[in-house]
Design a protein around this motif. Structure first.
Motif, PDB file in Angstrom:
ATOM      1  N   PHE A  96       6.813   3.607   2.528  1.00  0.00           N
ATOM      2  CA  PHE A  96       6.465   3.128   1.190  1.00  0.00           C
ATOM      3  C   PHE A  96       6.748   1.639   1.027  1.00  0.00           C
ATOM      4  O   PHE A  96       5.956   0.913   0.434  1.00  0.00           O
ATOM      5  N   LEU A  97       7.882   1.189   1.557  1.00  0.00           N
ATOM      6  CA  LEU A  97       8.198  -0.238   1.479  1.00  0.00           C
ATOM      7  C   LEU A  97       7.125  -1.056   2.185  1.00  0.00           C
ATOM      8  O   LEU A  97       6.689  -2.096   1.687  1.00  0.00           O
ATOM      9  N   GLY A  98       6.687  -0.572   3.338  1.00  0.00           N
ATOM     10  CA  GLY A  98       5.646  -1.273   4.077  1.00  0.00           C
ATOM     11  C   GLY A  98       4.338  -1.344   3.316  1.00  0.00           C
ATOM     12  O   GLY A  98       3.662  -2.383   3.307  1.00  0.00           O
ATOM     13  N   LEU A  99       3.969  -0.253   2.647  1.00  0.00           N
ATOM     14  CA  LEU A  99       2.727  -0.251   1.874  1.00  0.00           C
ATOM     15  C   LEU A  99       2.805  -1.211   0.687  1.00  0.00           C
ATOM     16  O   LEU A  99       1.821  -1.871   0.345  1.00  0.00           O
ATOM     17  N   VAL A 100       3.971  -1.275   0.052  1.00  0.00           N
ATOM     18  CA  VAL A 100       4.136  -2.211  -1.066  1.00  0.00           C
ATOM     19  C   VAL A 100       3.944  -3.646  -0.576  1.00  0.00           C
ATOM     20  O   VAL A 100       3.211  -4.438  -1.196  1.00  0.00           O
ATOM     21  N   LEU A 101       4.572  -3.987   0.529  1.00  0.00           N
ATOM     22  CA  LEU A 101       4.449  -5.346   1.069  1.00  0.00           C
ATOM     23  C   LEU A 101       3.012  -5.636   1.487  1.00  0.00           C
ATOM     24  O   LEU A 101       2.496  -6.737   1.255  1.00  0.00           O
ATOM     25  N   MET A 102       2.354  -4.657   2.091  1.00  0.00           N
ATOM     26  CA  MET A 102       0.965  -4.867   2.503  1.00  0.00           C
ATOM     27  C   MET A 102       0.066  -5.055   1.287  1.00  0.00           C
ATOM     28  O   MET A 102      -0.828  -5.915   1.287  1.00  0.00           O
ATOM     29  N   GLY A 103       0.290  -4.260   0.254  1.00  0.00           N
ATOM     30  CA  GLY A 103      -0.501  -4.421  -0.958  1.00  0.00           C
ATOM     31  C   GLY A 103      -0.342  -5.799  -1.559  1.00  0.00           C
ATOM     32  O   GLY A 103      -1.320  -6.438  -1.971  1.00  0.00           O
ATOM     33  N   LEU A 104       0.889  -6.294  -1.610  1.00  0.00           N
ATOM     34  CA  LEU A 104       1.145  -7.635  -2.140  1.00  0.00           C
ATOM     35  C   LEU A 104       0.504  -8.701  -1.255  1.00  0.00           C
ATOM     36  O   LEU A 104      -0.031  -9.706  -1.755  1.00  0.00           O
ATOM     37  N   ALA A 105       0.532  -8.487   0.065  1.00  0.00           N
ATOM     38  CA  ALA A 105      -0.070  -9.447   0.986  1.00  0.00           C
ATOM     39  C   ALA A 105      -1.586  -9.509   0.805  1.00  0.00           C
ATOM     40  O   ALA A 105      -2.180 -10.594   0.805  1.00  0.00           O
ATOM     41  N   VAL A 106      -2.204  -8.348   0.643  1.00  0.00           N
ATOM     42  CA  VAL A 106      -3.659  -8.291   0.427  1.00  0.00           C
ATOM     43  C   VAL A 106      -4.027  -8.994  -0.862  1.00  0.00           C
ATOM     44  O   VAL A 106      -4.991  -9.776  -0.915  1.00  0.00           O
ATOM     45  N   GLU A 107      -3.259  -8.752  -1.908  1.00  0.00           N
ATOM     46  CA  GLU A 107      -3.556  -9.370  -3.200  1.00  0.00           C
ATOM     47  C   GLU A 107      -3.353 -10.882  -3.143  1.00  0.00           C
ATOM     48  O   GLU A 107      -4.152 -11.646  -3.684  1.00  0.00           O
ATOM     49  N   ARG A 108      -2.291 -11.327  -2.487  1.00  0.00           N
ATOM     50  CA  ARG A 108      -2.001 -12.759  -2.401  1.00  0.00           C
ATOM     51  C   ARG A 108      -3.042 -13.493  -1.573  1.00  0.00           C
ATOM     52  O   ARG A 108      -3.469 -14.597  -1.937  1.00  0.00           O
ATOM     53  N   ALA A 109      -3.480 -12.849  -0.484  1.00  0.00           N
ATOM     54  CA  ALA A 109      -4.446 -13.503   0.402  1.00  0.00           C
ATOM     55  C   ALA A 109      -5.867 -13.463  -0.148  1.00  0.00           C
ATOM     56  O   ALA A 109      -6.722 -14.233   0.298  1.00  0.00           O
ATOM     57  N   PRO A 125     -11.480  -7.579  -2.832  1.00  0.00           N
ATOM     58  CA  PRO A 125     -11.666  -7.758  -4.275  1.00  0.00           C
ATOM     59  C   PRO A 125     -10.355  -7.606  -5.048  1.00  0.00           C
ATOM     60  O   PRO A 125      -9.513  -6.773  -4.702  1.00  0.00           O
ATOM     61  N   ARG A 126     -10.194  -8.435  -6.069  1.00  0.00           N
ATOM     62  CA  ARG A 126      -8.956  -8.466  -6.837  1.00  0.00           C
ATOM     63  C   ARG A 126      -8.592  -7.072  -7.372  1.00  0.00           C
ATOM     64  O   ARG A 126      -9.445  -6.343  -7.871  1.00  0.00           O
ATOM     65  N   GLY A 127      -7.345  -6.740  -7.258  1.00  0.00           N
ATOM     66  CA  GLY A 127      -6.857  -5.468  -7.774  1.00  0.00           C
ATOM     67  C   GLY A 127      -6.608  -4.425  -6.704  1.00  0.00           C
ATOM     68  O   GLY A 127      -5.782  -3.521  -6.905  1.00  0.00           O
ATOM     69  N   ALA A 128      -7.299  -4.528  -5.569  1.00  0.00           N
ATOM     70  CA  ALA A 128      -7.133  -3.512  -4.515  1.00  0.00           C
ATOM     71  C   ALA A 128      -5.716  -3.517  -3.958  1.00  0.00           C
ATOM     72  O   ALA A 128      -5.111  -2.464  -3.751  1.00  0.00           O
ATOM     73  N   GLY A 129      -5.184  -4.703  -3.716  1.00  0.00           N
ATOM     74  CA  GLY A 129      -3.845  -4.803  -3.150  1.00  0.00           C
ATOM     75  C   GLY A 129      -2.761  -4.424  -4.134  1.00  0.00           C
ATOM     76  O   GLY A 129      -1.824  -3.679  -3.799  1.00  0.00           O
ATOM     77  N   ILE A 130      -2.872  -4.922  -5.369  1.00  0.00           N
ATOM     78  CA  ILE A 130      -1.828  -4.643  -6.356  1.00  0.00           C
ATOM     79  C   ILE A 130      -1.821  -3.168  -6.741  1.00  0.00           C
ATOM     80  O   ILE A 130      -0.760  -2.595  -7.024  1.00  0.00           O
ATOM     81  N   LEU A 131      -2.981  -2.528  -6.726  1.00  0.00           N
ATOM     82  CA  LEU A 131      -3.033  -1.094  -7.014  1.00  0.00           C
ATOM     83  C   LEU A 131      -2.286  -0.310  -5.937  1.00  0.00           C
ATOM     84  O   LEU A 131      -1.572   0.657  -6.243  1.00  0.00           O
ATOM     85  N   LEU A 132      -2.426  -0.744  -4.677  1.00  0.00           N
ATOM     86  CA  LEU A 132      -1.694  -0.077  -3.608  1.00  0.00           C
ATOM     87  C   LEU A 132      -0.192  -0.252  -3.790  1.00  0.00           C
ATOM     88  O   LEU A 132       0.575   0.709  -3.642  1.00  0.00           O
ATOM     89  N   ALA A 133       0.226  -1.471  -4.112  1.00  0.00           N
ATOM     90  CA  ALA A 133       1.662  -1.733  -4.297  1.00  0.00           C
ATOM     91  C   ALA A 133       2.228  -0.928  -5.463  1.00  0.00           C
ATOM     92  O   ALA A 133       3.261  -0.256  -5.331  1.00  0.00           O
ATOM     93  N   VAL A 134       1.557  -0.982  -6.599  1.00  0.00           N
ATOM     94  CA  VAL A 134       2.041  -0.281  -7.790  1.00  0.00           C
ATOM     95  C   VAL A 134       1.963   1.234  -7.595  1.00  0.00           C
ATOM     96  O   VAL A 134       2.891   1.973  -7.949  1.00  0.00           O
ATOM     97  N   GLY A 135       0.845   1.700  -7.029  1.00  0.00           N
ATOM     98  CA  GLY A 135       0.692   3.137  -6.803  1.00  0.00           C
ATOM     99  C   GLY A 135       1.756   3.703  -5.884  1.00  0.00           C
ATOM    100  O   GLY A 135       2.255   4.813  -6.090  1.00  0.00           O
ATOM    101  N   THR A 136       2.138   2.918  -4.868  1.00  0.00           N
ATOM    102  CA  THR A 136       3.170   3.365  -3.936  1.00  0.00           C
ATOM    103  C   THR A 136       4.526   3.471  -4.625  1.00  0.00           C
ATOM    104  O   THR A 136       5.274   4.439  -4.425  1.00  0.00           O
ATOM    105  N   VAL A 137       4.859   2.488  -5.438  1.00  0.00           N
ATOM    106  CA  VAL A 137       6.132   2.515  -6.170  1.00  0.00           C
ATOM    107  C   VAL A 137       6.174   3.716  -7.108  1.00  0.00           C
ATOM    108  O   VAL A 137       7.181   4.441  -7.174  1.00  0.00           O
ATOM    109  N   LEU A 138       5.083   3.959  -7.821  1.00  0.00           N
ATOM    110  CA  LEU A 138       5.034   5.095  -8.745  1.00  0.00           C
ATOM    111  C   LEU A 138       5.153   6.417  -8.004  1.00  0.00           C
ATOM    112  O   LEU A 138       5.852   7.340  -8.450  1.00  0.00           O
ATOM    113  N   PHE A 139       4.479   6.518  -6.878  1.00  0.00           N
ATOM    114  CA  PHE A 139       4.521   7.750  -6.089  1.00  0.00           C
ATOM    115  C   PHE A 139       5.942   8.047  -5.626  1.00  0.00           C
ATOM    116  O   PHE A 139       6.437   9.168  -5.760  1.00  0.00           O
TER     117      PHE A 139
END
Length: 210
Positions: free
Chosen positions: A134-147, A151-165
């Motif tokens: 889960f930690l890895g997915l959060v970091l990857m989501g943030l990396a995708v969003e930052r880079a 499309p905008r939102g795909a990375g942050i949704l992964l990060a937020v969704g992982t934390v919620l899960f």
């Protein structure tokens, strides 16, 4: 790279679909792991989670292969943490799928939450290592969003969704946990679709430029 991106996107989508199986996970904290392990859905559910983990690793590999340099150290760290987390989690899921039902029939007391098995330091430490997924997915989501490689939102949704899960479905919260499962699964599907769409857009732009 187009083929890699296409297959990576398919892996993310398939993983998301498989994660929806978590919706039928019995509340083991409420009814007990012994009772939960006796339910017919238990083995299939955990095998589905193993397959989802494998597909996630393949999806991560495709993401790194396609956008590795642009994802930077944050994305690389996310992948490096997620992979061993998936491996450990898969081992736990397989044990739950194929060992827990037999233990539940013969020695159900071993599956008490504070019992000699589930309450052991070794098993709980192993579970903590699985959390690297889960930690890895959060970091990857943030990396995708930052880079902004997708499309905008795909990375942050992964990060937020992982934390919620992890926060809500982990303790099997009755309604919030199931909502978190849907968001987590949707995040994988969204990222997979975004990856495939990005590939198609890039290919179209290349053809127009030619």
């Amino acid at each position: 790279m187009d083929t890699v991106a296409r297959w990576a996107g398919a892996c993310w989508i398939a993983a998301g679909v498989l994660f929806l199986s978590e919706l039928v996970h019995p509340n083991a904290l409420d009814i007990g792991f012994a009772e939960a392990s006796r339910q017919w859905v238990w083995p299939a559910l955990h095998v589905a989670l193993v397959l989802a983990g494998i597909l996630t690793v393949l999806g991560l590999a495709g993401l790194i292969a396609t956008y590795g340099s642009r994802l930077g150290n944050l994305g690389l760290c996310g992948a490096v943490l997620a992979v061993p987390g998936v491996v450990v989690a898969a081992g736990l899921f397989l044990a739950e799928a194929f060992l827990f039902p037999g233990i539940a029939r013969e020695h159900p007391e071993l599956l008490d939450l504070g019992g000699p098995l589930l309450g052991s330091v070794g098993l709980r430490s192993t579970g903590a290592l699985a959390g690297l997924w889960f930690l890895g997915l959060v970091l990857m989501g943030l990396a995708v969003e930052r880079a902004r490689v997708l499309p905008r939102g795909a990375g942050i949704l992964l990060a937020v969704g992982t934390v919620l899960f992890a926060a809500l479905e982990g303790p099997f919260l009755p309604v919030a946990g199931k909502v978190a499962v849907v968001i987590f699964a949707a995040a994988h599907i969204r990222l997979g679709l975004a990856l495939a769409s990005r590939r198609s857009s890039a290919a179209a732009e290349t053809r127009l430029a030619a």
